[in-house]
Design a protein around this motif. Structure first.
Motif, short mmCIF file in Angstrom:
data_model
loop_
_atom_site.label_atom_id
_atom_site.label_comp_id
_atom_site.label_asym_id
_atom_site.label_seq_id
_atom_site.Cartn_x
_atom_site.Cartn_y
_atom_site.Cartn_z
N PRO A 171 -71.02 -99.57 -19.80
CA PRO A 171 -72.24 -101.07 -19.14
C PRO A 171 -72.03 -100.18 -18.26
CG PRO A 171 -69.49 -101.61 -19.26
CD PRO A 171 -69.93 -100.10 -20.22
N CYS B 297 -80.17 -114.27 -17.07
CA CYS B 297 -78.75 -113.65 -17.08
C CYS B 297 -77.66 -115.17 -16.26
CB CYS B 297 -78.22 -112.71 -17.01
SG CYS B 297 -78.59 -111.98 -15.71
N TYR C 223 -67.84 -98.37 -15.97
CA TYR C 223 -69.18 -98.14 -15.18
C TYR C 223 -69.98 -97.35 -14.95
CZ TYR C 223 -67.48 -103.51 -15.00
OH TYR C 223 -66.75 -104.12 -15.83
N ARG D 114 -76.13 -103.81 -21.85
CA ARG D 114 -74.69 -103.40 -21.04
C ARG D 114 -75.61 -103.17 -19.16
NH1 ARG D 114 -69.75 -102.78 -22.50
NH2 ARG D 114 -69.35 -104.74 -21.61
N ARG E 271 -77.35 -107.96 -17.59
CA ARG E 271 -76.54 -109.10 -18.15
C ARG E 271 -76.02 -110.14 -17.34
NH1 ARG E 271 -73.41 -107.66 -23.21
NH2 ARG E 271 -75.44 -107.14 -24.42
N CYS F 167 -69.42 -111.01 -17.08
CA CYS F 167 -70.96 -110.48 -17.78
C CYS F 167 -70.42 -109.20 -18.55
CB CYS F 167 -71.37 -111.21 -16.88
SG CYS F 167 -71.61 -112.62 -15.89
N LEU F 168 -69.77 -108.38 -17.75
CA LEU F 168 -69.74 -106.93 -18.65
C LEU F 168 -69.24 -105.70 -18.52
CD1 LEU F 168 -72.64 -105.10 -18.65
CD2 LEU F 168 -72.22 -103.96 -16.83
N ALA G 156 -75.99 -104.44 -14.89
CA ALA G 156 -76.27 -105.46 -14.44
C ALA G 156 -76.91 -104.94 -13.36
CB ALA G 156 -74.39 -105.55 -13.98
#
Length: 241
Positions: free
Chosen positions: A32, A158, A59, A113, A137, A236-237, A115
Protein backbone atom coordinates in the motif's frame (compact mmCIF):
# COMPACT_ATOMS: atom_id res chain seq x y z
CA UNK A 1 15.42 -5.50 8.88
CA UNK A 2 16.97 -4.13 5.66
CA UNK A 3 16.93 -0.32 5.41
CA UNK A 4 14.34 1.41 3.30
CA UNK A 5 15.36 2.60 -0.14
CA UNK A 6 14.88 6.26 -0.97
CA UNK A 7 15.25 8.37 -4.05
CA UNK A 8 14.44 11.84 -5.32
CA UNK A 9 11.72 12.04 -7.94
CA UNK A 10 10.85 14.93 -10.24
CA UNK A 11 7.48 15.42 -11.87
CA UNK A 12 5.30 18.24 -13.27
CA UNK A 13 2.51 19.93 -11.31
CA UNK A 14 1.08 23.44 -11.01
CA UNK A 15 3.33 24.60 -13.85
CA UNK A 16 6.46 23.68 -11.87
CA UNK A 17 8.95 20.85 -11.71
CA UNK A 18 8.24 19.28 -8.35
CA UNK A 19 10.97 17.49 -6.39
CA UNK A 20 9.60 14.76 -4.13
CA UNK A 21 11.09 12.17 -1.81
CA UNK A 22 10.07 8.56 -2.45
CA UNK A 23 10.69 5.93 0.24
CA UNK A 24 10.26 2.22 -0.48
CA UNK A 25 9.86 -0.55 2.08
CA UNK A 26 12.08 -3.61 2.27
CA UNK A 27 11.08 -6.57 0.13
CA UNK A 28 9.95 -6.88 -3.44
CA UNK A 29 6.17 -7.31 -3.52
CA UNK A 30 3.46 -4.68 -3.95
CA UNK A 31 2.64 -2.60 -0.91
CA UNK A 32 0.00 0.00 0.00
CA UNK A 33 1.09 3.57 -0.67
CA UNK A 34 0.77 6.88 1.12
CA UNK A 35 0.93 10.37 -0.35
CA UNK A 36 2.42 12.60 2.34
CA UNK A 37 1.87 16.34 1.99
CA UNK A 38 4.02 18.99 3.69
CA UNK A 39 3.17 22.15 5.56
CA UNK A 40 2.88 25.50 3.80
CA UNK A 41 6.62 26.30 3.79
CA UNK A 42 7.22 23.22 1.65
CA UNK A 43 9.08 19.95 1.65
CA UNK A 44 12.03 19.61 4.01
CA UNK A 45 13.76 16.90 6.03
CA UNK A 46 10.91 16.70 8.54
CA UNK A 47 8.57 15.35 5.87
CA UNK A 48 11.28 13.21 4.32
CA UNK A 49 11.80 11.50 7.67
CA UNK A 50 8.05 10.96 7.97
CA UNK A 51 8.05 9.22 4.59
CA UNK A 52 11.00 7.07 5.67
CA UNK A 53 9.15 6.13 8.87
CA UNK A 54 6.12 5.05 6.85
CA UNK A 55 8.33 2.95 4.59
CA UNK A 56 9.75 1.27 7.67
CA UNK A 57 6.16 0.31 8.51
CA UNK A 58 5.78 -1.29 5.09
CA UNK A 59 4.30 1.51 2.97
CA UNK A 60 5.44 3.03 -0.30
CA UNK A 61 5.57 6.67 0.77
CA UNK A 62 5.95 9.82 -1.30
CA UNK A 63 6.64 13.08 0.52
CA UNK A 64 5.41 15.36 -2.24
CA UNK A 65 6.42 18.88 -3.15
CA UNK A 66 4.31 22.04 -3.16
CA UNK A 67 6.63 24.71 -4.53
CA UNK A 68 8.95 23.31 -7.19
CA UNK A 69 11.74 22.41 -4.80
CA UNK A 70 11.54 25.64 -2.79
CA UNK A 71 11.22 25.76 0.97
CA UNK A 72 10.14 29.11 2.39
CA UNK A 73 11.83 30.64 5.42
CA UNK A 74 10.04 34.00 5.10
CA UNK A 75 6.39 33.71 6.16
CA UNK A 76 5.25 36.59 3.96
CA UNK A 77 6.72 34.95 0.86
CA UNK A 78 5.16 31.66 1.91
CA UNK A 79 1.71 33.22 2.35
CA UNK A 80 1.96 34.94 -1.03
CA UNK A 81 2.38 31.50 -2.60
CA UNK A 82 0.09 29.45 -0.34
CA UNK A 83 -2.85 31.86 -0.11
CA UNK A 84 -3.77 31.63 -3.81
CA UNK A 85 -3.21 27.86 -3.71
CA UNK A 86 -5.67 27.32 -0.87
CA UNK A 87 -8.22 29.49 -2.68
CA UNK A 88 -8.02 27.41 -5.86
CA UNK A 89 -9.17 23.78 -5.55
CA UNK A 90 -8.10 23.00 -9.10
CA UNK A 91 -4.49 23.95 -8.38
CA UNK A 92 -4.51 21.85 -5.21
CA UNK A 93 -5.85 18.92 -7.22
CA UNK A 94 -3.18 19.39 -9.86
CA UNK A 95 -0.48 19.18 -7.20
CA UNK A 96 -2.12 16.09 -5.74
CA UNK A 97 -2.59 14.38 -9.10
CA UNK A 98 1.04 14.98 -10.00
CA UNK A 99 2.13 13.16 -6.84
CA UNK A 100 -0.49 10.48 -7.36
CA UNK A 101 0.89 9.73 -10.82
CA UNK A 102 4.35 9.16 -9.35
CA UNK A 103 3.02 6.72 -6.78
CA UNK A 104 0.85 4.85 -9.27
CA UNK A 105 3.81 4.49 -11.64
CA UNK A 106 6.01 2.98 -8.90
CA UNK A 107 6.16 -0.82 -9.42
CA UNK A 108 6.10 -1.47 -5.66
CA UNK A 109 2.73 0.26 -5.29
CA UNK A 110 -0.51 -1.67 -5.01
CA UNK A 111 -2.57 0.79 -7.11
CA UNK A 112 -5.83 -0.15 -5.42
CA UNK A 113 -4.53 0.69 -1.94
CA UNK A 114 -3.48 4.34 -1.68
CA UNK A 115 -4.05 6.88 1.10
CA UNK A 116 -3.38 10.62 1.25
CA UNK A 117 -2.21 12.33 4.42
CA UNK A 118 -1.01 15.89 4.77
CA UNK A 119 -0.11 18.69 7.13
CA UNK A 120 -1.43 22.22 6.63
CA UNK A 121 -1.46 22.95 2.90
CA UNK A 122 -0.49 19.34 2.18
CA UNK A 123 -3.55 18.24 4.13
CA UNK A 124 -5.74 20.51 2.02
CA UNK A 125 -4.29 18.79 -1.06
CA UNK A 126 -5.15 15.37 0.42
CA UNK A 127 -8.78 16.31 1.07
CA UNK A 128 -9.13 17.96 -2.33
CA UNK A 129 -8.07 14.72 -4.01
CA UNK A 130 -10.94 13.08 -2.19
CA UNK A 131 -13.37 15.77 -3.32
CA UNK A 132 -12.17 15.12 -6.87
CA UNK A 133 -13.35 11.52 -6.53
CA UNK A 134 -9.94 9.84 -6.41
CA UNK A 135 -10.17 6.26 -5.15
CA UNK A 136 -8.37 6.54 -1.80
CA UNK A 137 -8.54 4.22 1.19
CA UNK A 138 -8.06 6.98 3.78
CA UNK A 139 -7.56 10.73 4.02
CA UNK A 140 -5.79 12.42 6.91
CA UNK A 141 -5.30 16.14 7.40
CA UNK A 142 -3.55 17.89 10.27
CA UNK A 143 -4.30 21.63 10.41
CA UNK A 144 -5.51 21.54 6.80
CA UNK A 145 -9.22 21.92 7.48
CA UNK A 146 -10.14 23.86 4.36
CA UNK A 147 -13.71 23.62 3.06
CA UNK A 148 -14.35 22.82 -0.59
CA UNK A 149 -16.81 23.73 -3.27
CA UNK A 150 -20.46 23.02 -2.36
CA UNK A 151 -21.45 19.39 -2.71
CA UNK A 152 -18.07 18.04 -3.78
CA UNK A 153 -17.34 16.36 -0.45
CA UNK A 154 -19.91 13.76 -1.50
CA UNK A 155 -17.29 12.49 -3.95
CA UNK A 156 -15.06 11.35 -1.08
CA UNK A 157 -15.01 7.55 -0.98
CA UNK A 158 -13.11 6.78 2.23
CA UNK A 159 -12.83 7.70 5.93
CA UNK A 160 -11.53 11.18 6.74
CA UNK A 161 -9.47 11.89 9.85
CA UNK A 162 -8.57 15.44 10.88
CA UNK A 163 -6.46 16.88 13.67
CA UNK A 164 -6.11 20.46 14.89
CA UNK A 165 -4.76 22.39 17.87
CA UNK A 166 -7.34 23.88 20.20
CA UNK A 167 -5.49 27.22 20.22
CA UNK A 168 -4.84 27.38 16.48
CA UNK A 169 -5.85 30.91 15.34
CA UNK A 170 -5.50 29.99 11.66
CA UNK A 171 -7.80 26.96 11.86
CA UNK A 172 -10.05 28.67 14.40
CA UNK A 173 -13.23 27.02 15.78
CA UNK A 174 -15.46 28.51 13.09
CA UNK A 175 -13.15 27.13 10.39
CA UNK A 176 -13.04 23.63 11.81
CA UNK A 177 -16.78 23.71 12.44
CA UNK A 178 -17.37 24.56 8.79
CA UNK A 179 -15.09 21.69 7.74
CA UNK A 180 -16.77 19.12 9.96
CA UNK A 181 -20.22 20.34 8.88
CA UNK A 182 -19.15 19.73 5.28
CA UNK A 183 -18.03 16.21 6.16
CA UNK A 184 -21.23 15.49 8.09
CA UNK A 185 -23.51 16.88 5.39
CA UNK A 186 -21.78 14.60 2.88
CA UNK A 187 -22.57 11.55 5.03
CA UNK A 188 -18.90 10.61 5.43
CA UNK A 189 -17.08 8.51 8.00
CA UNK A 190 -15.13 11.34 9.62
CA UNK A 191 -13.27 12.06 12.85
CA UNK A 192 -11.78 15.20 14.37
CA UNK A 193 -9.18 15.22 17.13
CA UNK A 194 -8.60 18.54 18.91
CA UNK A 195 -5.24 18.64 20.69
CA UNK A 196 -5.64 20.73 23.82
CA UNK A 197 -3.38 23.76 24.13
CA UNK A 198 -1.72 23.27 20.73
CA UNK A 199 -1.11 26.08 18.25
CA UNK A 200 -0.95 25.98 14.46
CA UNK A 201 1.77 23.68 13.06
CA UNK A 202 2.17 22.10 16.50
CA UNK A 203 3.41 18.97 14.74
CA UNK A 204 6.44 20.63 13.10
CA UNK A 205 9.69 21.03 15.08
CA UNK A 206 11.14 24.51 15.36
CA UNK A 207 13.52 25.20 12.49
CA UNK A 208 15.60 28.10 11.19
CA UNK A 209 12.82 30.32 9.96
CA UNK A 210 10.71 33.27 11.05
CA UNK A 211 7.57 31.98 12.75
CA UNK A 212 4.16 33.59 12.43
CA UNK A 213 2.13 34.47 15.54
CA UNK A 214 -0.04 31.56 16.60
CA UNK A 215 2.45 28.98 15.35
CA UNK A 216 4.36 26.77 17.77
CA UNK A 217 5.65 23.27 18.29
CA UNK A 218 4.03 20.99 20.88
CA UNK A 219 6.26 17.89 21.13
CA UNK A 220 3.79 15.73 23.08
CA UNK A 221 0.87 16.43 20.76
CA UNK A 222 3.14 16.07 17.72
CA UNK A 223 3.86 12.49 18.79
CA UNK A 224 0.20 11.85 19.49
CA UNK A 225 -0.84 13.19 16.08
CA UNK A 226 1.72 10.95 14.40
CA UNK A 227 0.38 7.92 16.26
CA UNK A 228 -3.13 8.89 15.19
CA UNK A 229 -2.01 9.02 11.55
CA UNK A 230 -0.34 5.61 11.86
CA UNK A 231 -3.48 4.19 13.49
CA UNK A 232 -5.62 5.57 10.64
CA UNK A 233 -3.40 3.81 8.11
CA UNK A 234 -3.35 0.59 10.11
CA UNK A 235 -7.15 0.57 10.18
CA UNK A 236 -7.83 1.56 6.57
CA UNK A 237 -4.67 0.44 4.80
CA UNK A 238 -3.15 -2.48 6.68
CA UNK A 239 0.19 -3.81 5.48
CA UNK A 240 0.00 -7.51 4.64
CA UNK A 241 2.78 -9.73 3.41
Amino acid sequence: MPPVATRTVTYPADGLTMIGHLALPAGSGPRPAVLLGPEGPGLNDVQRRRADALAELGYVALAFDLHGGHWFTDPEEMLARVGPLLADPDRLRDIGHGALDVVRDEPRTDPGRIAAVGYGTGGAVAVELGRAGVDLRAIGTVNGLVTGRPGEARNIRCPVWAGVGSEDPIMAPEQRNAFTAEMQDAGLDWRLVVYGGALHAFHHPTVDQTVLPGVGHHPQHAERAWRDVVDLLAECLPVTE
